[in-house]
Design a protein around this motif. Structure first.
Motif: not given
Length: 274
Positions: A146, A148-149, A153-157, A195, A198
């Protein structure tokens, strides 16, 4: 005079030399129509056929019931696909949770030894998304979950969308390590990719080197140090755009070339043993 047995073997060698070489492809285990299915997404199989020019053979996730020596007598490459499931955290000292799932322990029990065997035998290996994470765990590494939390860190989802093209859209820039095997394949040290993950590499597995990173430092590609041939894991999804994106196409072409080179060597050794 040629014996029937010798003639049959010669015919097999002639066919093997002219046919597209086989590669082993990992399988997810899922329930459908009240059955358990061992399956791989079509986009990977099409990329193997059209992008790499190889014949994909989906290997069931039956763990230690499989004879990998027998498998490697027939295939000349391994492709570990992405998946909606995650590697079970117990395999790298982590804690399982509902939020981090779903898991596919049958796949884990098959892909991790398959990856190690491919590396040990010098069999060309392409590991994609979950496959890169399996590659890292197989070689003693750990995963960050996870991501993104995590602050910074960027949100890679994948972006939320019902359109697959939008979900797999090319959206981020990666820096590729100059002089690395991957930079030679790509002919560049900066590329744009999609990308959809997560999880990411945390502690790097032994034998691996980082060969591409995202802007936030997340590991996006690894290769096996001192590998005799193609042994690459990528966190993005080159299979989706293999027909229209040059970096994606280059990865599959290089994988296919490595598979054909191994097939040619193996057939040559078989002929020499006649």
């Amino acid at each position: 005079m040629t014996t029937p047995q010798h003639g049959s073997r010669h015919g097999v060698l002639q066919h093997a030399a002219s046919a597209s070489p086989l590669i082993a492809v990992s399988a997810d285990v899922c329930e459908l129509y009240k059955y358990l299915w061992h399956a791989a997404p079509q986009q990977y199989l099409e990329a193997a056929l059209a992008g790499a020019g190889v014949f994909p053979l989906v290997v069931p996730s039956l763990g230690d019931r499989l004879d990998f020596d027998q498998l490697f007598a027939a295939v000349d490459g391994v492709m570990i696909t992405g998946s909606g499931s995650n590697v079970h955290p117990s395999l790298y000292g982590g804690d399982a949770s509902e939020a981090n799932g779903p898991y596919d322990t049958a796949r884990d029990s098959t892909t991790l030894p398959l990856i190690r065997k491919a590396i040990d035998h010098g069999v060309p290996l392409l590991a994609i998304c979950r496959g890169l994470q399996e590659m890292n765990v197989a070689l003693g590494g750990t995963l960050a979950t996870e991501i993104q939390e995590r602050p910074g860190t960027l949100d890679h989802r994948a972006p939320p969308s019902d359109s697959r093209d939008e979900r797999f859209a090319i959206c981020q820039t990666l820096m590729v390590k100059p002089g690395s095997y991957l930079s030679g394949v790509l002919g560049a040290v900066e590329i744009r990719v999609n990308s959809l993950h997560r999880q990411a590499v945390d502690r790097l597995g032994t034998q691996l080197e980082v060969v591409a990173v995202a802007d936030d430092g997340i590991v996006e590609a690894v290769s096996v140090r001192d590998a005799p041939g193609f042994a690459v894991g990528v966190q993005w999804h080159p299979e989706y755009w293999v027909k229209s994106d040059e970096p994606s196409a280059r990865i599959f072409r290089a994988f296919g070339d490595a598979v054909r080179a191994r097939a040619s060597t193996r057939i040559g050794l078989m002929r020499a043993a006649e």
